[in-house]
Design an enzyme around this catalytic site. Structure first.
Site, PDB file in Angstrom:
ATOM      1  N   TYR A  24     -10.847  68.720  59.849  1.00  0.00           N
ATOM      2  CA  TYR A  24     -11.693  67.673  60.461  1.00  0.00           C
ATOM      3  C   TYR A  24     -11.361  66.320  59.846  1.00  0.00           C
ATOM      4  CZ  TYR A  24     -15.008  68.951  64.010  1.00  0.00           C
ATOM      5  OH  TYR A  24     -15.565  69.240  65.228  1.00  0.00           O
ATOM      6  N   GLU A  26     -12.747  62.923  61.361  1.00  0.00           N
ATOM      7  CA  GLU A  26     -13.333  61.857  62.197  1.00  0.00           C
ATOM      8  C   GLU A  26     -13.105  60.491  61.564  1.00  0.00           C
ATOM      9  OE1 GLU A  26     -17.369  63.083  62.675  1.00  0.00           O
ATOM     10  OE2 GLU A  26     -16.892  64.365  64.381  1.00  0.00           O
ATOM     11  N   ASP A 179      -1.470  53.087  83.856  1.00  0.00           N
ATOM     12  CA  ASP A 179      -1.586  54.498  83.477  1.00  0.00           C
ATOM     13  C   ASP A 179      -0.215  55.100  83.777  1.00  0.00           C
ATOM     14  OD1 ASP A 179      -1.894  57.184  83.305  1.00  0.00           O
ATOM     15  OD2 ASP A 179      -3.726  57.312  84.504  1.00  0.00           O
ATOM     16  N   THR A 205      -0.486  60.285  79.221  1.00  0.00           N
ATOM     17  CA  THR A 205      -0.510  61.625  78.667  1.00  0.00           C
ATOM     18  C   THR A 205       0.825  61.784  77.943  1.00  0.00           C
ATOM     19  OG1 THR A 205       0.466  62.478  80.704  1.00  0.00           O
ATOM     20  CG2 THR A 205      -1.920  62.658  80.491  1.00  0.00           C
ATOM     21  N   LYS A 208       3.835  65.239  80.158  1.00  0.00           N
ATOM     22  CA  LYS A 208       4.520  65.295  81.468  1.00  0.00           C
ATOM     23  C   LYS A 208       6.006  64.976  81.244  1.00  0.00           C
ATOM     24  CE  LYS A 208       0.345  64.445  84.114  1.00  0.00           C
ATOM     25  NZ  LYS A 208      -0.773  63.865  83.359  1.00  0.00           N
ATOM     26  N   ARG A 214       0.004  68.516  75.004  1.00  0.00           N
ATOM     27  CA  ARG A 214      -1.096  68.065  75.882  1.00  0.00           C
ATOM     28  C   ARG A 214      -1.961  67.128  75.062  1.00  0.00           C
ATOM     29  NH1 ARG A 214      -0.694  71.546  80.110  1.00  0.00           N
ATOM     30  NH2 ARG A 214      -1.948  70.217  81.439  1.00  0.00           N
TER      31      ARG A 214
HETATM   32  C1  LIG Z   1      -1.757  59.265  86.275  1.00  0.00           C
HETATM   33  C2  LIG Z   1      -2.561  60.275  85.523  1.00  0.00           C
HETATM   34  N1  LIG Z   1      -3.480  59.847  84.655  1.00  0.00           N
HETATM   35  C3  LIG Z   1      -4.245  60.698  83.957  1.00  0.00           C
HETATM   36  C4  LIG Z   1      -4.098  62.053  84.106  1.00  0.00           C
HETATM   37  C5  LIG Z   1      -5.037  62.962  83.376  1.00  0.00           C
HETATM   38  O1  LIG Z   1      -4.431  63.690  82.411  1.00  0.00           O
HETATM   39  P1  LIG Z   1      -5.114  65.031  81.841  1.00  0.00           P
HETATM   40  O2  LIG Z   1      -4.911  66.071  82.875  1.00  0.00           O
HETATM   41  O3  LIG Z   1      -4.333  65.237  80.594  1.00  0.00           O
HETATM   42  O4  LIG Z   1      -6.549  64.710  81.588  1.00  0.00           O
HETATM   43  C6  LIG Z   1      -3.143  62.557  84.992  1.00  0.00           C
HETATM   44  C7  LIG Z   1      -2.964  64.019  85.130  1.00  0.00           C
HETATM   45  O5  LIG Z   1      -2.358  64.551  85.959  1.00  0.00           O
HETATM   46  C8  LIG Z   1      -2.355  61.642  85.724  1.00  0.00           C
HETATM   47  O6  LIG Z   1      -1.466  62.065  86.629  1.00  0.00           O
END
Ligand SMILES: Cc1ncc(COP(=O)(O)O)c(C=O)c1O
Length: 432
Positions: A24, A26, A179, A205, A208, A214
């Site tokens: 842990y 935090e 994003d 993320t 991918k 993850r």
């Molecule tokens: C563009 C985008 N943002 C955020 C996410 C969310 O990611 P997670 O599934 O890890 O929560 C995804 C997941 O597919 C995504 O394609």
């Protein structure tokens, strides 16, 4: 062939199953609410440093938080920190290729928490070209006046025009967040334009195209934002707002095993082989599109700049659900997806196909010719079934169940696909 999936490395898997999982911690490095974090601090600082290096960011201009548990919590932490409750957010609509967390809601229901706790409004793609309609976006932003605009996607096969997004944001006093979850590997490799030049905040993320664990990461600008008319420096104020939204706002203890895995993945993302890999991901996606087009399939936007293709199966008399199902029965995993111009999000007309995972397994362009062949054979079977079953998925499935001849054809193709796939190893699991 799910565009958001990949096979991570053994080194990343080793981090994920390491004893770092047990601790842990935090708080932030050197400011923890628990003792015994000397080495955890080292790991998290390393993950931060490598994340900045992987995207060629200067530490005096960009900060990073590597604690988000995944992409959705990363996005929600940005909104929580930067946008006040019921403040306005604009993102690409889910049926047009955006992500749920970009604010999805329907006429009858607020689906994503982004639309429950904030006021969201989507922007769209042009239904004919499939491309983001930047003109309409500019008009909508002027009317809606969002606090935050999101440039990001889960199913859109073209590079985003971050410069245009920036202009629109500036004209309306909005913050611009990218994003880059889907494309962060391609960005790290420098094979597509980077959002960092134009954006205030970038989330991703790491599992991918980036091929890590993850997890989620938030990058935010820091330092001098501008100089006002009195000659005084105006500073960015995202750092503490975002860090506090992650913890204690939304999360508890960081997943230290995942943070170690991020540090590992970011190091791998700086290797020359990684650039080669990402180039191959795009080459394979483009070969996939060409192959499918040559067999009469329609590809949204006419092709791809990235790692995915959106195949519109309407002209083949199929639906996304039937296409997904037949491919699944033949051991090819993909997902049904709305295509530009779709009337119903519940009955989408396309499938999304990605190349990152198969490229990690070593497939090259000529191997994708074979993949196209298998997809086409499977979808031709789906056409044959539809002729007798009609268009409903339940009838389609029942027809397969009841028809020995069709079942045999599917099983033959499935065996062929599985045999072929066995010639390509899984990282760390060569015995399979
Ligand atoms: C563009 C985008 N943002 C955020 C996410 C969310 O990611 P997670 O599934 O890890 O929560 C995804 C997941 O597919 C995504 O394609």
């Amino acid at each position: 062939m799910i565009a958001s999936e990949n096979f991570t490395s053994v080194a990343v898997l080793q981090c994920l199953s390491s004893c770092l999982h047990n601790k842990y911690s935090e708080g932030m490095p050197h400011q923890r609410y628990y003792g015994g974090n000397e080495f955890i601090d080292e790991v998290e600082i390393l993950a931060q440093q490598r994340s900045l290096q992987a995207y060629k960011l200067k530490p005096e201009e960009w900060g990073v938080n590597v604690q988000p548990y995944s992409g959705s919590p990363a996005n929600f932490a940005v909104y929580t920190g930067i946008v006040e409750p019921h403040g306005r957010i604009m993102g690409l609509d889910l049926p047009d290729g955006g992500h749920l967390t970009h604010g999805f809601f329907t006429a009858t229901k607020k689906i994503s928490a982004t639309s429950i706790f904030f006021e969201s409004m989507p922007y769209k793609v042009d239904p004919k070209s499939g491309l983001i309609d930047y003109e309409q976006l500019a008009v909508s932003v002027k009317l809606f006046k969002p606090r935050l605009i999101i440039a990001g996607m889960s199913c859109y096969s073209r590079c985003l025009d971050y410069k245009r997004f920036r202009e629109i944001a500036d004209e309306n006093g909005a913050i611009l967040m990218a994003d880059m979850a889907h494309i962060s590997g391609l960005v790290a490799a420098g094979v597509i334009p980077s959002p960092f030049e134009f954006c205030d905040i970038v989330t991703t993320t790491t599992h991918k195209t980036l091929r890590g664990p993850r997890a989620g990461v938030i990058f935010y600008r820091k330092g001098v934002k501008s100089v006002n008319s009195k000659g005084e420096k105006v500073m960015y104020d995202y750092e503490s707002k975002i860090n506090q939204a992650v913890f204690p706002g939304l999360q508890g203890g960081p997943h230290n095993h995942a943070i170690a895995a991020i540090a590992t993945a970011m190091k791998q993302a700086m290797l020359p082989e990684f650039v080669e890999y990402q180039r191959q991901v795009i080459n394979n996606a483009q070969r996939l599109c060409e192959g499918l087009k040559s067999r009469g399939y329609n590809i949204a936007t006419g092709g791809t700049d990235l790692h995915l293709a959106l195949v519109d199966v309407r002209n083949k008399g199929l639906s996304g659900a039937r296409a997904e199902r037949i491919l699944e029965l033949c051991s090819i995993a993909c997902n049904k997806n709305t295509v530009p111009g779709d009337k119903s999000a519940l009955n989408p007309s396309g499938i999304r196909l990605g190349t990152p995972a198969l490229t990690t397994r070593g497939l090259k362009e000529s191997d994708f010719d074979k993949v196209v062949d298998y997809i086409d054979k499977a979808l031709s079977l789906a056409q044959e079934i539809t002729k007798s079953s009609g268009p409903k998925l339940v009838d389609f499935n029942k027809f397969i169940e009841d028809n020995a001849d069709i079942k045999a054809k599917i099983n033959n193709l499935k065996e062929e696909v599985e045999k072929y796939s066995q010639s390509f190893p899984l990282p760390g699991l060569e015995r399979f």
